[in-house]
Design a protein around this motif. Structure first.
Motif, PDB file in Angstrom:
ATOM      1  N   ARG A 159      11.376 -15.011 -11.886  1.00 19.12           N
ATOM      2  CA  ARG A 159      11.383 -16.403 -11.423  1.00 19.12           C
ATOM      3  C   ARG A 159      12.250 -16.548 -10.175  1.00 19.12           C
ATOM      4  NH1 ARG A 159      12.902 -18.387 -17.391  1.00 19.12           N
ATOM      5  NH2 ARG A 159      14.500 -16.849 -16.877  1.00 19.12           N
ATOM      6  N   ILE A 160      13.379 -15.830 -10.135  1.00 18.99           N
ATOM      7  CA  ILE A 160      14.214 -15.863  -8.938  1.00 18.99           C
ATOM      8  C   ILE A 160      13.565 -15.056  -7.821  1.00 18.99           C
ATOM      9  CG2 ILE A 160      16.393 -15.088  -7.919  1.00 18.99           C
ATOM     10  CD1 ILE A 160      17.827 -15.992 -10.256  1.00 18.99           C
ATOM     11  N   ILE A 161      13.021 -13.895  -8.195  1.00 16.95           N
ATOM     12  CA  ILE A 161      12.396 -13.041  -7.180  1.00 16.95           C
ATOM     13  C   ILE A 161      11.278 -13.807  -6.486  1.00 16.95           C
ATOM     14  CG2 ILE A 161      11.150 -10.877  -6.793  1.00 16.95           C
ATOM     15  CD1 ILE A 161      12.623  -9.820  -9.359  1.00 16.95           C
ATOM     16  N   GLY A 162      10.535 -14.607  -7.279  1.00 19.67           N
ATOM     17  CA  GLY A 162       9.471 -15.410  -6.702  1.00 19.67           C
ATOM     18  C   GLY A 162       9.988 -16.494  -5.766  1.00 19.67           C
ATOM     19  N   ALA A 163      11.172 -17.010  -6.077  1.00 16.35           N
ATOM     20  CA  ALA A 163      11.714 -18.107  -5.272  1.00 16.35           C
ATOM     21  C   ALA A 163      12.467 -17.611  -4.045  1.00 16.35           C
ATOM     22  CB  ALA A 163      12.638 -18.965  -6.142  1.00 16.35           C
ATOM     23  N   ALA A 164      12.892 -16.341  -4.093  1.00 17.51           N
ATOM     24  CA  ALA A 164      13.700 -15.814  -2.995  1.00 17.51           C
ATOM     25  C   ALA A 164      12.847 -15.647  -1.737  1.00 17.51           C
ATOM     26  CB  ALA A 164      14.306 -14.478  -3.392  1.00 17.51           C
ATOM     27  N   GLU A 165      13.471 -15.864  -0.601  1.00 17.25           N
ATOM     28  CA  GLU A 165      12.735 -15.727   0.657  1.00 17.25           C
ATOM     29  C   GLU A 165      12.840 -14.318   1.218  1.00 17.25           C
ATOM     30  OE1 GLU A 165      13.554 -20.404   1.369  1.00 17.25           O
ATOM     31  OE2 GLU A 165      14.790 -18.914   2.392  1.00 17.25           O
ATOM     32  N   ILE A 166      13.902 -13.633   0.833  1.00 15.72           N
ATOM     33  CA  ILE A 166      14.062 -12.233   1.215  1.00 15.72           C
ATOM     34  C   ILE A 166      14.439 -11.470  -0.043  1.00 15.72           C
ATOM     35  CG2 ILE A 166      15.393 -10.581   2.591  1.00 15.72           C
ATOM     36  CD1 ILE A 166      15.954 -12.901   4.533  1.00 15.72           C
ATOM     37  N   VAL A 167      13.808 -10.336  -0.261  1.00 16.58           N
ATOM     38  CA  VAL A 167      14.123  -9.520  -1.430  1.00 16.58           C
ATOM     39  C   VAL A 167      14.444  -8.102  -0.982  1.00 16.58           C
ATOM     40  CG1 VAL A 167      13.292  -8.605  -3.629  1.00 16.58           C
ATOM     41  CG2 VAL A 167      12.584 -10.894  -2.900  1.00 16.58           C
ATOM     42  N   TYR A 168      15.634  -7.636  -1.323  1.00 12.82           N
ATOM     43  CA  TYR A 168      16.031  -6.261  -1.049  1.00 12.82           C
ATOM     44  C   TYR A 168      15.957  -5.455  -2.331  1.00 12.82           C
ATOM     45  CZ  TYR A 168      17.916  -7.033   3.652  1.00 12.82           C
ATOM     46  OH  TYR A 168      18.048  -7.290   4.982  1.00 12.82           O
ATOM     47  N   THR A 169      15.461  -4.250  -2.209  1.00 11.32           N
ATOM     48  CA  THR A 169      15.484  -3.363  -3.367  1.00 11.32           C
ATOM     49  C   THR A 169      16.669  -2.415  -3.242  1.00 11.32           C
ATOM     50  OG1 THR A 169      13.076  -3.426  -3.353  1.00 11.32           O
ATOM     51  CG2 THR A 169      14.107  -1.760  -4.748  1.00 11.32           C
ATOM     52  N   VAL A 170      17.443  -2.329  -4.306  1.00 17.47           N
ATOM     53  CA  VAL A 170      18.574  -1.417  -4.349  1.00 17.47           C
ATOM     54  C   VAL A 170      18.208  -0.280  -5.295  1.00 17.47           C
ATOM     55  CG1 VAL A 170      21.056  -1.199  -4.766  1.00 17.47           C
ATOM     56  CG2 VAL A 170      20.098  -3.436  -4.185  1.00 17.47           C
ATOM     57  N   GLU A 171      18.338   0.947  -4.795  1.00 20.12           N
ATOM     58  CA  GLU A 171      18.088   2.090  -5.666  1.00 20.12           C
ATOM     59  C   GLU A 171      19.155   3.126  -5.405  1.00 20.12           C
ATOM     60  OE1 GLU A 171      13.431   2.933  -6.467  1.00 20.12           O
ATOM     61  OE2 GLU A 171      13.925   2.444  -4.397  1.00 20.12           O
ATOM     62  N   ASP A 172      19.816   3.530  -6.482  1.00 20.40           N
ATOM     63  CA  ASP A 172      20.795   4.587  -6.378  1.00 20.40           C
ATOM     64  C   ASP A 172      21.802   4.346  -5.243  1.00 20.40           C
ATOM     65  OD1 ASP A 172      21.984   6.897  -7.203  1.00 20.40           O
ATOM     66  OD2 ASP A 172      20.676   8.224  -6.031  1.00 20.40           O
ATOM     67  N   GLY A 173      22.251   3.114  -5.117  1.00 16.42           N
ATOM     68  CA  GLY A 173      23.303   2.810  -4.152  1.00 16.42           C
ATOM     69  C   GLY A 173      22.843   2.647  -2.719  1.00 16.42           C
ATOM     70  N   ARG A 174      21.522   2.583  -2.535  1.00 16.58           N
ATOM     71  CA  ARG A 174      21.004   2.370  -1.176  1.00 16.58           C
ATOM     72  C   ARG A 174      20.016   1.220  -1.171  1.00 16.58           C
ATOM     73  NH1 ARG A 174      20.722   7.971  -1.575  1.00 16.58           N
ATOM     74  NH2 ARG A 174      22.139   9.053  -0.163  1.00 16.58           N
ATOM     75  N   LEU A 175      19.867   0.591   0.000  1.00 11.26           N
ATOM     76  CA  LEU A 175      18.814  -0.412   0.145  1.00 11.26           C
ATOM     77  C   LEU A 175      17.545   0.324   0.541  1.00 11.26           C
ATOM     78  CD1 LEU A 175      20.627  -3.312   2.081  1.00 11.26           C
ATOM     79  CD2 LEU A 175      20.234  -3.083  -0.379  1.00 11.26           C
ATOM     80  N   THR A 176      16.543   0.286  -0.320  1.00 10.87           N
ATOM     81  CA  THR A 176      15.343   1.084  -0.062  1.00 10.87           C
ATOM     82  C   THR A 176      14.139   0.240   0.310  1.00 10.87           C
ATOM     83  OG1 THR A 176      14.841   1.070  -2.417  1.00 10.87           O
ATOM     84  CG2 THR A 176      16.046   2.969  -1.564  1.00 10.87           C
TER      85      THR A 176
END
Ligand SMILES: Nc1ncnc2c1ncn2[C@@H]1O[C@H](COP(=O)(O)OP(=O)(O)OP(=O)(O)O)[C@@H](O)[C@H]1O
Ligand SMILES: [Mg+2]
Lengths: 112, 248
Positions: free
Chosen positions: B224-241
């Motif tokens: 629900r938040i991901i849908g509302a967010a205008e920018i979504v960053y994925t974090v994997e293993d300590g990095r922004l991927t």
């Protein structure tokens, strides 16, 4: 104490300044002392009142004579005892208060 | 829902729209516990514009909470540079960091962290008393306004132990917003909320962003938040991927 550490982490985390945390804990110590002293005075006064109203009597040792207890204390002693209790709890809260004010919020918050 | 806050937008204040609230360059964080080192963040570089409504998503243990802690000036990077709200936060001492957080940042913690001896009302009021020292009348108005907005006004005299998870979460959200911070960092703020409450709460935060220019950064798994967010960053293993821009 666990709850307390988390609480310190929370208030520090949301921006309470270290000095403020210090004084919060000192004031709490003094207040606890004051409440304790007040409770002590009230309980003491209650006991004295009961003894005086009921005229409790006791035998001392093997003596045949009855002693009727009619205890009383003077005000000065009461004040002195109360002040002592408050002072002791104030002093006793200094060290934990200093420790609380020096905690890193991130460590305190992680306390589970 | 009533508009909660009326303040000039951050953009209006500076005359520019793309002011950064966060400027992170090669930020790393290494935890050392009992001689074992864990690299929680392995070089994060990110620039967040004021007024963003942004979510960090990623698997459990990927470093989302660690990142929010650094951005919130609760912890310091092991290396790299980090500017938050125009301040080099790597250089603040403990007192300065506390003052900075109290003035600029609102936190919604993953585990709420309400103060157990205070009522819902007093919990929300706390930062206005002990951190920002607002007058009593203003405090009362603001606290009631926010409790109302999160649907908790009728529960205001209850202590946290008398509240459900979702209710505590809403009180925690109200506490984070009541100081009208520039930047709100919210770690799973909707995890315990039902559909309707989650929707209202997200709408409340978005209104605050629209009206006051508040920046919202979330760490979440909640669609629900991901849908509302205008920018979504994925974090994997300590990095922004990954980075994607959604609808607004
Ligand atoms: N205080 C700490 N000491 C040691 N290691 C830690 C500490 N805090 C976090 N870590 C480690 O750092 C990594 C990132 O943790 P973090 O809490 O940031 O993950 P997360 O993305 O928030 O996960 P979740 O979605 O479960 O909340 C994990 O491997 C975790 O075990
Ligand atoms: Mg987390």
């Amino acid at each position: 104490m666990y709850e307390r550490v988390r609480e310190i982490g929370t208030i520090a985390g949301i921006g309470t300044l270290p000095n403020r945390i210090l004084s919060l804990f000192l004031v709490e110590g003094v207040l606890l002392g004051a409440v304790g002293a007040a409770a002590g005075v009230l309980a003491g006064a209650g006991i004295i009142l009961v003894l005086n109203v009921w005229k409790v009597s006791v035998h001392f040792g093997g003596s045949l004579q009855l002693f009727v207890l009619s205890p009383r204390v003077d005000l000065f002693e009461v004040v002195l005892a109360s002040v002592t209790v408050i002072a002791v709890s104030a002093v006793a809260s200094v060290q934990p208060a200093v420790r609380a004010s020096r905690m890193e919020p991130i460590d305190a918050l992680r306390h589970v | 829902m009533r508009p909660v806050l009326a303040m000039p937008k951050a953009g209006d204040l500076t005359g520019a729209r793309d002011v950064s609230v966060v400027r992170a360059t090669d930020v790393t964080k290494t935890y050392a516990t009992d001689g074992v080192e864990v690299q929680a963040l392995r070089g994060i570089s990110v620039d967040v514009a004021a007024g963003s409504f942004l979510a960090f998503i990623g698997p459990s243990g990927s470093g989302k909470t660690t990142l929010l802690n650094l951005l919130g000036c609760l912890d310091k990077p092991s290396s790299g540079s980090l500017e938050v709200a125009g301040t080099d936060v790597t250089r603040l001492d403990r007192r300065q960091a506390a003052a900075f957080r109290g003035a600029r940042i609102g936190f919604v913690f993953q585990s709420f962290n309400l103060i157990p001896v205070l009522t819902a009302f007093e919990n929300v009021e706390y930062p206005l008393v002990m951190v920002q020292e607002r007058p009593a009348r203003e405090r009362r108005e603001r606290v009631l306004e926010l409790l109302e907005a999160v649907g908790m006004a009728d529960q205001r005299d209850k202590r946290p132990e008398q509240l459900s998870g979702g209710q505590k979460q809403r009180v925690a959200i109200a506490r984070a917003l009541v100081t009208r911070p520039e930047l709100v960092l919210a770690d799973e703020p909707t995890a315990n909320l039902d559909g309707e409450t989650a929707h209202t709460t997200i709408a409340l935060m978005k209104t605050m962003r629209d009206e006051a220019g508040t920046t919202f950064l979330f760490a979440t798994h909640d669609t629900r938040i991901i849908g509302a967010a205008e920018i979504v960053y994925t974090v994997e293993d300590g990095r922004l991927t990954g980075r994607r821009e959604g609808r607004s």
